[in-house]
Design a protein around this motif. Structure first.
Motif, PDB file in Angstrom:
ATOM      1  N   UNK A  33       0.863  -1.182   0.000  1.00 47.50           N
ATOM      2  CA  UNK A  33       0.000   0.000   0.000  1.00 47.50           C
ATOM      3  C   UNK A  33       0.899   1.233   0.000  1.00 47.50           C
ATOM      4  N   UNK A  34       0.319   2.371  -0.316  1.00 46.34           N
ATOM      5  CA  UNK A  34       1.109   3.600  -0.241  1.00 46.34           C
ATOM      6  C   UNK A  34       1.304   3.956   1.225  1.00 46.34           C
ATOM      7  N   UNK A  35       2.556   4.153   1.608  1.00 49.77           N
ATOM      8  CA  UNK A  35       2.867   4.457   3.013  1.00 49.77           C
ATOM      9  C   UNK A  35       2.588   5.927   3.278  1.00 49.77           C
ATOM     10  N   UNK A  36       1.544   6.167   4.055  1.00 45.86           N
ATOM     11  CA  UNK A  36       1.145   7.517   4.435  1.00 45.86           C
ATOM     12  C   UNK A  36       1.040   7.571   5.957  1.00 45.86           C
ATOM     13  N   UNK A  37       0.879   8.776   6.488  1.00 47.79           N
ATOM     14  CA  UNK A  37       0.755   8.912   7.940  1.00 47.79           C
ATOM     15  C   UNK A  37      -0.479   8.167   8.443  1.00 47.79           C
ATOM     16  N   UNK A  38      -1.556   8.254   7.698  1.00 44.96           N
ATOM     17  CA  UNK A  38      -2.782   7.570   8.108  1.00 44.96           C
ATOM     18  C   UNK A  38      -2.563   6.060   8.174  1.00 44.96           C
ATOM     19  N   UNK A  39      -1.903   5.516   7.159  1.00 46.38           N
ATOM     20  CA  UNK A  39      -1.651   4.080   7.154  1.00 46.38           C
ATOM     21  C   UNK A  39      -0.737   3.690   8.318  1.00 46.38           C
ATOM     22  N   UNK A  40       0.323   4.481   8.530  1.00 44.29           N
ATOM     23  CA  UNK A  40       1.264   4.177   9.627  1.00 44.29           C
ATOM     24  C   UNK A  40       0.537   4.172  10.966  1.00 44.29           C
ATOM     25  N   UNK A  41      -0.340   5.133  11.164  1.00 43.88           N
ATOM     26  CA  UNK A  41      -1.082   5.210  12.430  1.00 43.88           C
ATOM     27  C   UNK A  41      -2.010   4.009  12.613  1.00 43.88           C
ATOM     28  N   UNK A  42      -2.518   3.486  11.491  1.00 44.85           N
ATOM     29  CA  UNK A  42      -3.499   2.399  11.580  1.00 44.85           C
ATOM     30  C   UNK A  42      -2.867   1.013  11.688  1.00 44.85           C
ATOM     31  N   UNK A  43      -1.654   0.867  11.225  1.00 40.01           N
ATOM     32  CA  UNK A  43      -1.012  -0.460  11.203  1.00 40.01           C
ATOM     33  C   UNK A  43      -0.777  -0.965  12.621  1.00 40.01           C
ATOM     34  N   UNK A  86       8.009  -1.225   8.742  1.00 38.54           N
ATOM     35  CA  UNK A  86       7.951  -2.433   9.559  1.00 38.54           C
ATOM     36  C   UNK A  86       7.394  -2.084  10.936  1.00 38.54           C
ATOM     37  N   UNK A  87       6.336  -2.807  11.329  1.00 35.10           N
ATOM     38  CA  UNK A  87       5.725  -2.619  12.653  1.00 35.10           C
ATOM     39  C   UNK A  87       5.936  -3.896  13.466  1.00 35.10           C
ATOM     40  N   UNK A  88       6.281  -3.742  14.734  1.00 32.35           N
ATOM     41  CA  UNK A  88       6.528  -4.903  15.599  1.00 32.35           C
ATOM     42  C   UNK A  88       5.433  -5.029  16.651  1.00 32.35           C
ATOM     43  N   UNK A  89       5.262  -6.239  17.210  1.00 34.02           N
ATOM     44  CA  UNK A  89       4.242  -6.438  18.246  1.00 34.02           C
ATOM     45  C   UNK A  89       4.448  -5.544  19.469  1.00 34.02           C
ATOM     46  N   UNK A  90       5.679  -5.108  19.693  1.00 29.79           N
ATOM     47  CA  UNK A  90       5.964  -4.231  20.840  1.00 29.79           C
ATOM     48  C   UNK A  90       5.491  -2.803  20.604  1.00 29.79           C
ATOM     49  N   UNK A  91       5.042  -2.512  19.389  1.00 29.57           N
ATOM     50  CA  UNK A  91       4.521  -1.179  19.096  1.00 29.57           C
ATOM     51  C   UNK A  91       5.468  -0.301  18.309  1.00 29.57           C
ATOM     52  N   UNK A  92       6.680  -0.783  18.057  1.00 24.91           N
ATOM     53  CA  UNK A  92       7.643   0.008  17.303  1.00 24.91           C
ATOM     54  C   UNK A  92       7.335   0.017  15.814  1.00 24.91           C
ATOM     55  N   UNK A  93       7.616   1.141  15.171  1.00 28.58           N
ATOM     56  CA  UNK A  93       7.418   1.269  13.729  1.00 28.58           C
ATOM     57  C   UNK A  93       8.632   1.964  13.145  1.00 28.58           C
ATOM     58  N   UNK A  94       9.204   1.352  12.111  1.00 32.52           N
ATOM     59  CA  UNK A  94      10.417   1.899  11.514  1.00 32.52           C
ATOM     60  C   UNK A  94      10.327   1.862   9.995  1.00 32.52           C
TER      61      UNK A  94
END
Length: 212
Positions: free
Chosen positions: A3-13, A33-41
């Motif tokens: 999908x296109x990586x946007x702020x909305x998508x990042x917030x929802x993942x 990349x989103x991890x179960x611990x809540x990190x997003x990079x």
């Protein structure tokens, strides 16, 4: 997931149970990349060659300090370097090694004692390591960058303590441990232990183990 990586998508993942990887639909190689611990990079995944070459991962940074658009611009630069034959991950590792190696012996020896010394040495040995650095090593080569210390400088240090052969040999042994640790940590890009090959002094019977 693509999908296109946007702020909305990042917030929802959300990553429930296992990491979630989102491949950008517009810029090939740009990844979230989103991890179960809540990190997003934000990452870049690329190959230095054709389809048969391994995929490499270059981490741009965490979401928060980086916005999706900032990360996208960085990804374009990284991918451009890769297309020109410049390996971003290798360059980053090289710079990191250079930055580590720019630390002085005085600075890194304090970290060595705190990390290696306290964990690996008995209290009496730790006190002795600390004394040898403070009394003999740091005053003589402490201002030198770890990456720049040569065998000749170690030899001169050792030779300068020749009237105290036991002390000189113990200083050499401690420095050898220090350089081995520095090599493992990436602080010596040349991976050379500058104590190796040093000829120890013959220790005299009942020699007094003295400070200068």
């Amino acid at each position: 997931m693509k999908a296109r990586i946007t702020k909305r998508l990042v917030d929802e993942v959300r990553a429930d149970g296992k990491p979630v990887v989102v491949f950008d639909s517009e810029l090939s190689g740009f990844v979230l990349k989103a991890t179960p611990a809540g990190g997003k990079a934000y990452q870049v995944r690329y190959r230095m060659g054709g389809r048969n070459t391994p995929v490499k991962t270059f981490t741009l940074g965490k979401h928060g300090p980086l916005t999706p658009e900032q990360a996208r611009r960085m990804a374009m630069t990284v991918l451009g370097d890769a297309r020109r034959g410049i390996d971003p991950a290798a360059e980053k590792a090289k710079k990191l090694a250079e930055d580590r190696g720019s630390l002085t012996v005085a600075t890194l020896s304090a970290e060595f004692l705190d990390i290696y010394g306290r964990a690996r040495l008995k209290p009496r040995s730790f006190t002795e390591y600390e004394r040898l650095f403070k009394t003999f090593i740091v005053p003589r080569i402490g201002a030198l960058k770890v990456r720049d210390v040569t065998h000749g400088e170690v030899e001169r240090l050792h030779h300068g303590l020749r009237t105290m052969s036991t002390t000189a040999n113990r200083v050499a042994a401690v420095l050898s441990k220090f350089f081995s640790w520095a090599i493992r940590g990436g602080y010596r890009p040349d991976r050379q232990n500058q104590v190796k090959g040093l000829q120890k002094f013959k220790e005299l019977p009942r020699e007094r183990y003295l400070s200068p």
